[in-house]
Design a protein around this motif. Sequence first.
Motif, short mmCIF file in Angstrom:
data_model
loop_
_atom_site.label_atom_id
_atom_site.label_comp_id
_atom_site.label_asym_id
_atom_site.label_seq_id
_atom_site.Cartn_x
_atom_site.Cartn_y
_atom_site.Cartn_z
N CYS A 1 74.41 -45.67 95.54
CA CYS A 1 74.10 -46.36 94.40
C CYS A 1 72.60 -47.18 94.50
O CYS A 1 72.37 -47.49 95.68
N ARG A 2 72.00 -47.85 93.56
CA ARG A 2 71.01 -48.47 93.73
C ARG A 2 71.22 -49.72 92.62
O ARG A 2 71.43 -49.29 91.41
N ALA A 3 70.74 -50.70 93.10
CA ALA A 3 71.01 -52.08 92.18
C ALA A 3 69.53 -52.25 91.86
O ALA A 3 68.57 -51.97 92.51
N ILE A 4 69.15 -52.92 90.49
CA ILE A 4 67.92 -52.98 90.27
C ILE A 4 67.93 -54.73 89.85
O ILE A 4 66.70 -55.04 89.68
N ALA A 5 69.14 -55.37 89.87
CA ALA A 5 69.10 -56.69 89.79
C ALA A 5 70.24 -57.18 90.38
O ALA A 5 71.17 -56.58 90.66
N PRO A 6 69.95 -58.52 90.82
CA PRO A 6 71.53 -59.18 91.47
C PRO A 6 72.58 -59.14 90.30
O PRO A 6 72.05 -59.33 89.04
N VAL B 1 60.67 -35.82 86.64
CA VAL B 1 61.25 -36.06 88.20
C VAL B 1 61.99 -37.37 88.39
O VAL B 1 61.62 -38.54 87.75
N VAL B 2 63.39 -37.09 88.59
CA VAL B 2 64.36 -38.25 88.69
C VAL B 2 64.84 -38.49 89.83
O VAL B 2 65.31 -37.70 90.69
N ASP B 3 64.94 -39.74 90.30
CA ASP B 3 65.72 -40.08 91.27
C ASP B 3 67.07 -40.17 91.03
O ASP B 3 67.54 -41.19 90.08
N LEU B 4 68.11 -39.35 91.66
CA LEU B 4 69.48 -39.18 91.17
C LEU B 4 70.45 -40.25 91.52
O LEU B 4 71.74 -39.95 91.10
N THR B 5 69.91 -41.07 92.50
CA THR B 5 70.94 -42.14 92.83
C THR B 5 71.51 -43.14 91.70
O THR B 5 70.55 -43.57 90.95
N PRO B 6 72.70 -42.95 91.41
CA PRO B 6 73.41 -43.65 90.26
C PRO B 6 72.72 -45.08 90.39
O PRO B 6 72.75 -45.70 91.54
N VAL B 7 72.26 -45.57 89.16
CA VAL B 7 71.87 -47.09 89.30
C VAL B 7 73.11 -47.99 88.57
O VAL B 7 73.91 -47.61 87.72
N LEU B 8 73.20 -49.16 89.32
CA LEU B 8 74.09 -50.23 88.74
C LEU B 8 73.65 -50.99 87.47
O LEU B 8 72.74 -51.64 87.65
N PHE B 9 74.26 -50.71 86.48
CA PHE B 9 73.80 -51.34 85.06
C PHE B 9 74.52 -52.71 85.08
O PHE B 9 75.89 -53.02 85.29
N ASN B 10 73.97 -53.71 84.70
CA ASN B 10 74.13 -55.02 84.97
C ASN B 10 74.85 -55.51 83.40
O ASN B 10 75.46 -56.44 83.09
N GLN B 11 74.50 -54.76 82.48
CA GLN B 11 74.78 -55.08 80.89
C GLN B 11 76.30 -55.05 80.85
O GLN B 11 76.83 -53.94 81.14
N PRO B 12 76.93 -55.89 80.28
CA PRO B 12 78.39 -56.18 80.44
C PRO B 12 79.13 -54.95 79.61
O PRO B 12 80.29 -54.53 80.20
N GLN B 13 78.65 -54.57 78.66
CA GLN B 13 79.28 -53.48 77.96
C GLN B 13 79.39 -52.09 78.67
O GLN B 13 80.06 -51.25 78.29
N TYR B 14 78.66 -52.00 79.69
CA TYR B 14 78.47 -50.66 80.41
C TYR B 14 79.20 -50.74 81.65
O TYR B 14 79.49 -51.72 82.31
N ARG B 15 80.10 -49.35 81.93
CA ARG B 15 80.98 -49.30 83.19
C ARG B 15 80.13 -48.45 83.99
O ARG B 15 79.82 -47.27 83.73
N ASN B 16 80.12 -48.81 85.44
CA ASN B 16 79.25 -48.03 86.39
C ASN B 16 80.48 -47.28 86.98
O ASN B 16 81.09 -47.51 87.98
N VAL B 17 80.76 -45.88 86.55
CA VAL B 17 81.84 -45.08 87.01
C VAL B 17 81.31 -44.33 87.95
O VAL B 17 80.42 -43.53 88.05
N PHE B 18 82.00 -44.29 89.24
CA PHE B 18 82.01 -43.37 90.42
C PHE B 18 82.90 -42.46 90.53
O PHE B 18 83.83 -42.81 90.90
#
Length: 599
Positions: free
Chosen positions: A508-513, A450-467
Motif C-alpha cells: 500500500c502507499r500512504a500520501i500523508a501521515p 497509466v495507473v500505479d495500482l498500489t492501493p492508497v491509504l485514504f485519510n478521510q474518516p468516512q473511507y475505509r481502506n479495505v485490503f
Amino acid sequence: MSRRHGAIGACLLALALMRVCMGADQPATSPSGETPQQRDARLAWWREARFGLFMHWGIYAIPANEWKGLEKKNSPPGLGAEWIMYNAKIPVAEYEPLARQFNPVKFNADEWVHIAADAGMKYMVITAKHCDGFAMFASKASKYNIVDATPFGRDPMKELKAACDKQGMRLGFYYSHSWDWHEPDALGLDNTWDFPDRAKKDINKYLASKSLPQVKELLTLYKPAILWFDVPNDLKPEHSRQFLDLIRALQPDCVVNDRIGNGMGDYGTPEQFIPAGRPDSLFEVCMTLNNHWGYDKNDHHWKPAGEVIRNLVDIVSKGGNYLLNVGPTAEGVFPPEAIRILAEVGQWMKVNGQSIYGTTAGPFAALPWGRCTAKPGKLYLHVLDWPADGRLLVPGLKTNVVQAHLLADAQHKPLSVTRAGEQDVAVALPGEPADPADTVVVLEIEGEPVVDLTPVLFNQPQYRNVFGASAAKLHGKTIRYGGRNMGQQIYDHIGSWKDAADWAGWDCRAIAPGAFDVVITCKADAAQQGNEYMVNIADQQLTGQVNATGEKSTFKEFKVGTVTISGPGRYELTVKPKTIKPGTALMDLHAVTLVPVRK
Ligand code: FHN
C-alpha cells in the motif's frame, strides 16, 4: 423417496449449483472454431449492452410458491417459486393440470419490452422451458406447452420477439437442457418421486426426444440473440457439442452462456453474487430483484433502485454484464414494485447511461469512494460515497487530466483538478451529490490511463481502506484463497491456514501521515478460538486473538488496535500467525481494513 435419494439429490444440487453459480465453466479456447476476432465481433453487442432483464415465467406462477396452502420452505435458499414441483415433490399427474389454469390474459409483450427498455436494459432473457418441463412457446416436440395445453393458447415468445424487434431489444431464451422433472429419462437433479429408478433413465433419449428438438424449434422459430442454458450436470462433452453444433448451424451469431456445459459457452454466469476481484474472462452476474426467480406472492424483499444501480456499476467496473430478474405473475404482469424500481433505475440510466454502455473495466485497484468504468480518453468515476470535504482523490493516476465535469451537468461545467504529487489527482466536488445512489464524474484524459495500482491509504474518516482476501499475496504451503458459498452472506476468504510460517501481505502507499484503526473481518469456529496472529505495518505490530464467530458462515469484524503512519511512502501490511492450535487452521480471513481515526 428414500432418505438416501434425498441426500444424493441435495449434494448433487449443491455441487452442481456451486460449480455453475461460481461461473466455473469458463471457456478456454473458442469451442466453435472461431478466430478470436470473429468471436469478439459476435459478442460485441453483448459486451456493449451491459444490462439485461431476466424473466422466470411459467405455470409455477400460479401456486406462486405455495402448495396446498403451505408456504413451501425452500430447499436451497431462494430456489422456491419455479422449484415448487421439486420442493413439494409434486407428481406430474398433479402438476400438469396447472397448465389448464394458466391464462395470462393481461400479458402484453410491448409493455414488457417497454419496461425493460425504459430501465435502460438492452436485452431480455426469458424462460422458454424451466426444470418443470413446461414449454412457454409453440412446441411441436412436446404437447406440454402453452399453445396446446392452456386456455391462453397464444405464443408469448412469438409476441415478445415481435415486440423486441419493434423496440430494438435483443431477445434470448433460458432453456433447462439437462434437468426436466416432467420427463422420465431426464437426469441432473431428476424427478425421483415419479421415476425413482435412476439406473433406468437414458438421458440420450430425453435429449433426442425433447431437449434438442425444442432448442432447434427456438432457434428456428424465434432466432434468439442468446441461449441461456442452466445447470448442465450429467451432460457429457458430446452432449454440449450437439447443442453447440445446432446453434452454430441455425443461429451462428447466437451468444451462449457457460451453462451449455463442458467449457463450450461464451461467458461465465456468477449467480446471486458479484465477484470480489476482476474475473479474467467475460461474465454476466444473474440476480433476483427480490429473493426469488419465479413469482412468489410472499416475497416482498425488493432491492431498492439505489442497490440495483450500485450492483450494476460494481459489475460493469469489473468488465461484466448484469442480468436482473423479475418473476411475472400468472396473470401476465410484472409485480408493481418491480415496475416502480425498474423505472427508477431507468431515470438514472437516462442521465448516466454513457458511463455504462460500451465501457470497459476501470484501471484502478481499490477506490474507497466508489467504482470506475472507462472508454478511450474517458474515465467515469462513480462516486458512491460523496467526500464530506469535497475532495475526491483519484489514486495512482499518472496520466494527464484534460478536464473534469459531472456527467449529470449538461453544461459540463469544469471541476477544479489538482495533481497531488506525481501519482495522484484530486478533483474538487460540489457540496452535494447529484444522485445519492451514484454520481458520475467524467475525467477526460490524454490517451490510455497509466495507473500505479498500489492501493492508497485514504485519510478521510468516512473511507475505509479495505485490503481484501482476493488481493492478498499469499506465502506458504497451506494458506489458500477460498471461493464463496451459496447463501445470502457471501464472503470470499483466506483459509486452510495451518502452517504458522504461512502469511498474507498487501502493498500500500500512504500520501500523508495518519492514524488508522486496524479491523479484521474473519470467521472461526470454537476450535480456532484462542489462535493468535500479528498484524504488521510501518514497523508497528499488533497482536490479535481469534474469536469464535458462531455457526457456519458468520463473518465478524474485530478491532485489533491502532497504527500510526508517520508520512508518505510505500508500506507492506502483513498478517502472520503467532500461535495455531494443533489440528486447527488459524482463521478464515475475509479482509483487513484500515479505518482513518477521526481527529
Ligand atoms: O435452479 C435454477 C433456478 O431456478 C434459476 O433458474 C437459476 C437462474 O440462474 N438457475 C438455477 C440455479 O442455479
